[in-house]
Design a protein around this motif. Structure first.
Motif, PDB file in Angstrom:
ATOM      1  N   HIS A 408     -47.526 -15.385   7.816  1.00 33.83           N
ATOM      2  CA  HIS A 408     -46.618 -14.635   7.379  1.00 33.83           C
ATOM      3  C   HIS A 408     -45.286 -14.681   8.093  1.00 33.83           C
ATOM      4  CE1 HIS A 408     -49.400 -12.596   4.624  1.00 33.83           C
ATOM      5  NE2 HIS A 408     -50.458 -12.884   5.618  1.00 33.83           N
ATOM      6  N   VAL A 409     -44.150 -14.684   7.426  1.00 33.08           N
ATOM      7  CA  VAL A 409     -42.967 -14.384   8.167  1.00 33.08           C
ATOM      8  C   VAL A 409     -42.294 -13.181   7.358  1.00 33.08           C
ATOM      9  CG1 VAL A 409     -40.630 -15.613   8.250  1.00 33.08           C
ATOM     10  CG2 VAL A 409     -42.797 -16.969   8.139  1.00 33.08           C
ATOM     11  N   LEU A 410     -41.835 -12.429   8.350  1.00 35.51           N
ATOM     12  CA  LEU A 410     -41.483 -11.025   7.862  1.00 35.51           C
ATOM     13  C   LEU A 410     -40.141 -10.936   8.854  1.00 35.51           C
ATOM     14  CD1 LEU A 410     -44.560  -8.853   8.110  1.00 35.51           C
ATOM     15  CD2 LEU A 410     -43.677  -9.945   6.045  1.00 35.51           C
ATOM     16  N   GLU A 411     -39.132 -10.163   8.326  1.00 33.34           N
ATOM     17  CA  GLU A 411     -37.960  -9.530   8.776  1.00 33.34           C
ATOM     18  C   GLU A 411     -37.875  -8.196   8.949  1.00 33.34           C
ATOM     19  OE1 GLU A 411     -33.068  -9.540   8.104  1.00 33.34           O
ATOM     20  OE2 GLU A 411     -34.330 -10.241   6.480  1.00 33.34           O
ATOM     21  N   VAL A 412     -37.970  -7.662  10.245  1.00 27.97           N
ATOM     22  CA  VAL A 412     -38.141  -6.210  10.643  1.00 27.97           C
ATOM     23  C   VAL A 412     -36.878  -5.815  11.416  1.00 27.97           C
ATOM     24  CG1 VAL A 412     -39.412  -4.422  11.893  1.00 27.97           C
ATOM     25  CG2 VAL A 412     -40.620  -6.318  10.477  1.00 27.97           C
ATOM     26  N   ASP A 413     -36.138  -5.081  10.635  1.00 27.55           N
ATOM     27  CA  ASP A 413     -34.733  -4.632  11.212  1.00 27.55           C
ATOM     28  C   ASP A 413     -33.932  -6.123  11.581  1.00 27.55           C
ATOM     29  OD1 ASP A 413     -35.282  -2.095  10.974  1.00 27.55           O
ATOM     30  OD2 ASP A 413     -36.137  -1.746  12.759  1.00 27.55           O
ATOM     31  N   ALA A 414     -33.685  -6.263  12.909  1.00 29.00           N
ATOM     32  CA  ALA A 414     -32.988  -7.383  13.456  1.00 29.00           C
ATOM     33  C   ALA A 414     -33.696  -8.346  14.151  1.00 29.00           C
ATOM     34  CB  ALA A 414     -32.077  -6.997  14.595  1.00 29.00           C
ATOM     35  N   LEU A 415     -35.104  -8.273  13.782  1.00 34.51           N
ATOM     36  CA  LEU A 415     -36.236  -9.003  14.261  1.00 34.51           C
ATOM     37  C   LEU A 415     -36.667 -10.035  13.413  1.00 34.51           C
ATOM     38  CD1 LEU A 415     -37.702  -6.708  16.793  1.00 34.51           C
ATOM     39  CD2 LEU A 415     -36.275  -8.280  17.302  1.00 34.51           C
ATOM     40  N   VAL A 416     -37.431 -11.180  13.877  1.00 35.33           N
ATOM     41  CA  VAL A 416     -38.166 -11.817  12.919  1.00 35.33           C
ATOM     42  C   VAL A 416     -39.447 -12.181  13.503  1.00 35.33           C
ATOM     43  CG1 VAL A 416     -38.371 -14.290  11.993  1.00 35.33           C
ATOM     44  CG2 VAL A 416     -36.174 -13.478  12.303  1.00 35.33           C
ATOM     45  N   GLN A 417     -40.694 -11.847  12.523  1.00 36.21           N
ATOM     46  CA  GLN A 417     -42.046 -11.966  12.767  1.00 36.21           C
ATOM     47  C   GLN A 417     -42.814 -12.990  12.224  1.00 36.21           C
ATOM     48  OE1 GLN A 417     -43.821  -8.176  12.383  1.00 36.21           O
ATOM     49  NE2 GLN A 417     -42.847  -7.298  14.413  1.00 36.21           N
ATOM     50  N   ILE A 418     -43.337 -13.854  13.076  1.00 37.39           N
ATOM     51  CA  ILE A 418     -44.445 -14.992  12.507  1.00 37.39           C
ATOM     52  C   ILE A 418     -45.905 -14.434  13.058  1.00 37.39           C
ATOM     53  CG2 ILE A 418     -44.901 -17.364  12.249  1.00 37.39           C
ATOM     54  CD1 ILE A 418     -42.017 -17.943  13.007  1.00 37.39           C
ATOM     55  N   SER A 419     -46.591 -14.403  11.906  1.00 36.51           N
ATOM     56  CA  SER A 419     -47.855 -13.978  12.184  1.00 36.51           C
ATOM     57  C   SER A 419     -48.805 -15.158  11.839  1.00 36.51           C
ATOM     58  CB  SER A 419     -48.545 -12.621  11.807  1.00 36.51           C
ATOM     59  OG  SER A 419     -48.269 -12.560  10.510  1.00 36.51           O
ATOM     60  N   VAL A 420     -50.074 -15.550  12.609  1.00 39.56           N
ATOM     61  CA  VAL A 420     -50.845 -16.460  12.274  1.00 39.56           C
ATOM     62  C   VAL A 420     -52.395 -15.674  12.553  1.00 39.56           C
ATOM     63  CG1 VAL A 420     -51.966 -18.651  12.491  1.00 39.56           C
ATOM     64  CG2 VAL A 420     -49.557 -18.475  12.793  1.00 39.56           C
ATOM     65  N   SER A 421     -52.979 -15.379  11.190  1.00 37.20           N
ATOM     66  CA  SER A 421     -54.437 -14.824  11.439  1.00 37.20           C
ATOM     67  C   SER A 421     -55.303 -15.868  10.991  1.00 37.20           C
ATOM     68  CB  SER A 421     -54.438 -13.542  10.510  1.00 37.20           C
ATOM     69  OG  SER A 421     -54.056 -13.831   8.997  1.00 37.20           O
ATOM     70  N   ASP A 422     -56.643 -15.362  11.476  1.00 37.72           N
ATOM     71  CA  ASP A 422     -57.767 -16.104  10.981  1.00 37.72           C
ATOM     72  C   ASP A 422     -59.062 -15.413  10.971  1.00 37.72           C
ATOM     73  OD1 ASP A 422     -59.274 -16.419  13.634  1.00 37.72           O
ATOM     74  OD2 ASP A 422     -57.520 -17.367  14.260  1.00 37.72           O
ATOM     75  N   ASN A 423     -60.081 -15.736  10.427  1.00 37.55           N
ATOM     76  CA  ASN A 423     -61.354 -15.124  10.453  1.00 37.55           C
ATOM     77  C   ASN A 423     -62.354 -15.746  11.196  1.00 37.55           C
ATOM     78  OD1 ASN A 423     -61.796 -17.253   8.563  1.00 37.55           O
ATOM     79  ND2 ASN A 423     -62.597 -16.268   7.042  1.00 37.55           N
ATOM     80  N   GLY A 424     -61.877 -16.366  12.363  1.00 39.60           N
ATOM     81  CA  GLY A 424     -62.901 -16.990  13.150  1.00 39.60           C
ATOM     82  C   GLY A 424     -63.648 -16.307  14.259  1.00 39.60           C
ATOM     83  N   LEU A 425     -63.964 -16.947  15.225  1.00 33.21           N
ATOM     84  CA  LEU A 425     -64.856 -16.224  16.065  1.00 33.21           C
ATOM     85  C   LEU A 425     -64.194 -15.144  16.906  1.00 33.21           C
ATOM     86  CD1 LEU A 425     -66.251 -19.313  17.867  1.00 33.21           C
ATOM     87  CD2 LEU A 425     -67.261 -18.080  16.286  1.00 33.21           C
ATOM     88  N   GLY A 426     -62.999 -14.929  16.950  1.00 37.09           N
ATOM     89  CA  GLY A 426     -62.468 -13.873  17.755  1.00 37.09           C
ATOM     90  C   GLY A 426     -62.294 -14.198  19.316  1.00 37.09           C
ATOM     91  N   ILE A 427     -61.754 -13.354  19.940  1.00 34.34           N
ATOM     92  CA  ILE A 427     -61.753 -13.438  21.450  1.00 34.34           C
ATOM     93  C   ILE A 427     -62.585 -12.340  22.099  1.00 34.34           C
ATOM     94  CG2 ILE A 427     -60.094 -13.478  23.500  1.00 34.34           C
ATOM     95  CD1 ILE A 427     -57.814 -14.302  21.549  1.00 34.34           C
ATOM     96  N   THR A 428     -63.269 -12.624  23.176  1.00 35.32           N
ATOM     97  CA  THR A 428     -64.059 -11.781  23.935  1.00 35.32           C
ATOM     98  C   THR A 428     -63.197 -10.821  24.666  1.00 35.32           C
ATOM     99  OG1 THR A 428     -64.574 -12.971  25.544  1.00 35.32           O
ATOM    100  CG2 THR A 428     -65.971 -13.061  23.903  1.00 35.32           C
ATOM    101  N   GLU A 429     -63.571  -9.555  25.108  1.00 37.28           N
ATOM    102  CA  GLU A 429     -62.911  -8.530  25.880  1.00 37.28           C
ATOM    103  C   GLU A 429     -62.652  -9.074  27.151  1.00 37.28           C
ATOM    104  OE1 GLU A 429     -61.467  -5.798  25.065  1.00 37.28           O
ATOM    105  OE2 GLU A 429     -62.239  -5.980  23.094  1.00 37.28           O
ATOM    106  N   GLU A 430     -63.792  -9.832  27.937  1.00 41.11           N
ATOM    107  CA  GLU A 430     -63.412 -10.667  29.047  1.00 41.11           C
ATOM    108  C   GLU A 430     -62.246 -11.423  29.108  1.00 41.11           C
ATOM    109  OE1 GLU A 430     -66.298 -13.539  31.924  1.00 41.11           O
ATOM    110  OE2 GLU A 430     -67.013 -12.657  30.276  1.00 41.11           O
ATOM    111  N   ASN A 431     -62.070 -12.336  28.107  1.00 46.80           N
ATOM    112  CA  ASN A 431     -61.168 -13.488  27.724  1.00 46.80           C
ATOM    113  C   ASN A 431     -59.677 -13.029  27.456  1.00 46.80           C
ATOM    114  OD1 ASN A 431     -63.068 -15.352  28.719  1.00 46.80           O
ATOM    115  ND2 ASN A 431     -63.591 -15.989  26.523  1.00 46.80           N
ATOM    116  N   LYS A 432     -59.486 -11.730  27.030  1.00 45.60           N
ATOM    117  CA  LYS A 432     -58.143 -11.368  26.604  1.00 45.60           C
ATOM    118  C   LYS A 432     -57.198 -11.303  27.624  1.00 45.60           C
ATOM    119  CE  LYS A 432     -59.611  -8.630  22.390  1.00 45.60           C
ATOM    120  NZ  LYS A 432     -59.625  -7.205  21.878  1.00 45.60           N
ATOM    121  N   PRO A 433     -57.367 -10.791  28.744  1.00 51.44           N
ATOM    122  CA  PRO A 433     -56.443 -10.690  29.883  1.00 51.44           C
ATOM    123  C   PRO A 433     -56.000 -12.217  30.218  1.00 51.44           C
ATOM    124  CG  PRO A 433     -58.180  -9.248  30.480  1.00 51.44           C
ATOM    125  CD  PRO A 433     -58.764 -10.067  29.293  1.00 51.44           C
TER     126      PRO A 433
END
Length: 484
Positions: A408-433
């Motif tokens: 997705h590409v969105l325009e929020v105020d004076a900012l541009v946001q690009i998001s990439v989402s998937d339905n894969g395995l995800g990230i464990t709490e241990e690996n997030k940091p």
């Protein structure tokens, strides 16, 4: 209960000015009252002396002009009418006594039609007799109207005492006390005005000082080691705060110098660690290449009928290992290549679509914005950001039954946001940091430089990268950067 020292600066300033006004008013009122009372006493004393001297002059003039013999028992005849004129002219009651203190004649007889019956007390006579210099005595009488009685001798031309003069002098203290009350009332009104003004000034002053201190506090709270901190402007600061702010600005300079030294040390340590990692990754394909060459050298037989097939297998093995080393070198080069600031204006959805065209997977969905979104960014670096995020999404959905990737590409105020989402395995709490750390990876191949490179690019362009993930359900990476 909190003590005074634990109160806020504004409260202490307000309380101090309040007490200052109250104490100042009390001191001024007390001093004014005392000074005024002294002036009243001096005024009454001087006025009584003037009255007494003026009355004595009239009495002396009467004595000089009389035809009666100047004897004490002739006093009532000498002043039979004159005493009333003297009292009327000078506005005071006058009574004449003989030398034993018995009344002879008084200006009050005409007022009350009764002779004066009270004699002079013996103590007053004794005091007059003992008073060698002044031959005068003043007694204060507290009645409804405060009075002073002045006693002095009347002498003939040869300075022989003839009689005792009593003057009933009415003090003006009642009138003066009334004026005093009016003065105190006016002072009270002025003090009230000053008090209210002081409260307003104390409030404004307290807010002025605390706001300056609050601004300094906010600056101190915002102080961070990993960014450039702004100094506090010292142009409009009072002298008392100038030392504090100058010390803070000096600390900012020292902090920036320390941060630069720390960053330099961290970069050197990171590059040393990266060099070790690259050397380790390159050694991995070199070992099988060496073994393959040695094995081919021992077993090489030009007469062998399968020599061509064995040569082809040998070549393929070497090519695979060379490709592995090439990919390692490319990953390291991409991470080390710091993106330069570019002022190129891009249509972000169009560039994102161009980056997605290199992927053949059909499960990638791109929600293109209807209108164009223009932003200043480097074309190559933006493509690199998108491809890295999509590659990670593809690798995260390898074992997913129905893989789905949405961009997705969105325009929020004076900012541009690009998001990439998937339905894969995800990230464990241990690996997030650790997800943006260089060389961190959960894959069996690769160097773990992709997300670290993306983070590096976004920070260079004053942007950021964030993610949300739920283990077993998928991950969403979002990059945000300003349009200008």
């Amino acid at each position: 209960m909190l003590n005074f020292n634990s109160k806020s600066l504004g409260f202490r300033i307000f309380t101090s000015m309040f007490l200052l006004v109250v104490i100042a008013f009390a001191l001024i009122a007390g001093i004014t009252y005392y000074q005024y009372r002294e002036q009243v006493r001096d005024y009454n004393k001087d006025r009584l002396e003037r009255k007494e001297n003026a009355i004595k002059k009239d009495i002396d003039r009467t004595l000089k002009s009389t035809t009666y013999q100047l004897l004490t028992d002739k006093i009532p005849f000498i002043f039979k009418e004159e005493i009333f004129d003297i009292a009327r002219i000078h506005g005071e009651n006058v009574t004449l006594y003989d030398l034993e203190g018995r009344p002879l004649i008084s200006s009050t007889e005409k007022l009350f039609n009764s002779p004066v019956k009270e004699a002079i007390p013996q103590r007053i006579l004794d005091t007059l007799e003992a008073s060698v210099i002044e031959k005068r005595f003043v007694e204060r009488i507290e009645t409804e109207i405060p009075r002073q009685l002045s006693y002095s001798y009347i002498n003939d031309p040869r300075f022989k005492p003839l009689a005792i003069l009593q003057i009933q002098y009415e003090n003006s203290e009642s009138f003066i006390n009334k004026e005093m009350r009016e003065i105190l009332w006016r002072m009270g009104v002025v003090a009230l005005i000053v008090f209210i003004t002081a409260i307003i000034l104390a409030y404004v002053l307290a807010r002025y000082i605390t706001q300056r201190l609050k601004a300094i506090e906010e600056k101190i709270k915002e102080t961070q080691l990993d960014k450039r901190n702004k100094k506090v402007d010292t142009q409009s600061l009072p002298t008392e705060l100038l030392t504090l702010v100058s010390a803070y600005n000096g600390m900012i300079d020292e902090l920036e110098e320390s941060a630069a030294q720390l960053a330099q040390s961290e970069r050197e340590a990171a590059w040393r660690e990266m060099a070790k990692q690259v050397a380790h990754e390159i050694k991995n394909p070199l070992t099988p290449m060496r073994l393959t060459v040695q094995s081919f050298e021992r077993r090489f037989d030009p007469e062998d009928p399968e020599i061509n097939q064995k040569l082809k297998e040998y070549s393929n093995t070497l090519i695979q290992q060379i490709d592995t080393m090439s990919s390692i070198a490319s990953a390291f080069s991409n991470f080390a290549d710091m993106p330069a600031q570019q002022s190129e204006t891009l249509n972000v959805p169009k560039i994102v679509k161009l980056a997605l065209d290199i992927f053949r997977e059909r499960n990638i969905a791109f929600a293109k914005a209807d209108q164009e979104i223009l932003a200043k960014f480097d074309r190559t670096q933006l493509i690199r950001v998108v491809t890295n995020l999509v590659k990670n999404a593809i690798q995260a959905t390898v074992n997913t039954e129905d893989p789905q990737i949405h961009v997705h590409v969105l325009e929020v105020d004076a900012l541009v946001q690009i998001s990439v989402s998937d339905n894969g395995l995800g990230i464990t709490e241990e690996n997030k940091p650790k997800i943006f750390e260089p060389k961190f990876t959960t894959k069996t191949s690769g160097m773990g430089l992709g997300l670290a490179m993306v983070k590096n690019i976004m920070e260079t362009y004053n942007g950021s990268i964030t993610f949300t993930s739920e283990e077993g359900k998928g991950t969403v990476f979002t990059v945000t950067f300003p349009k200008e």
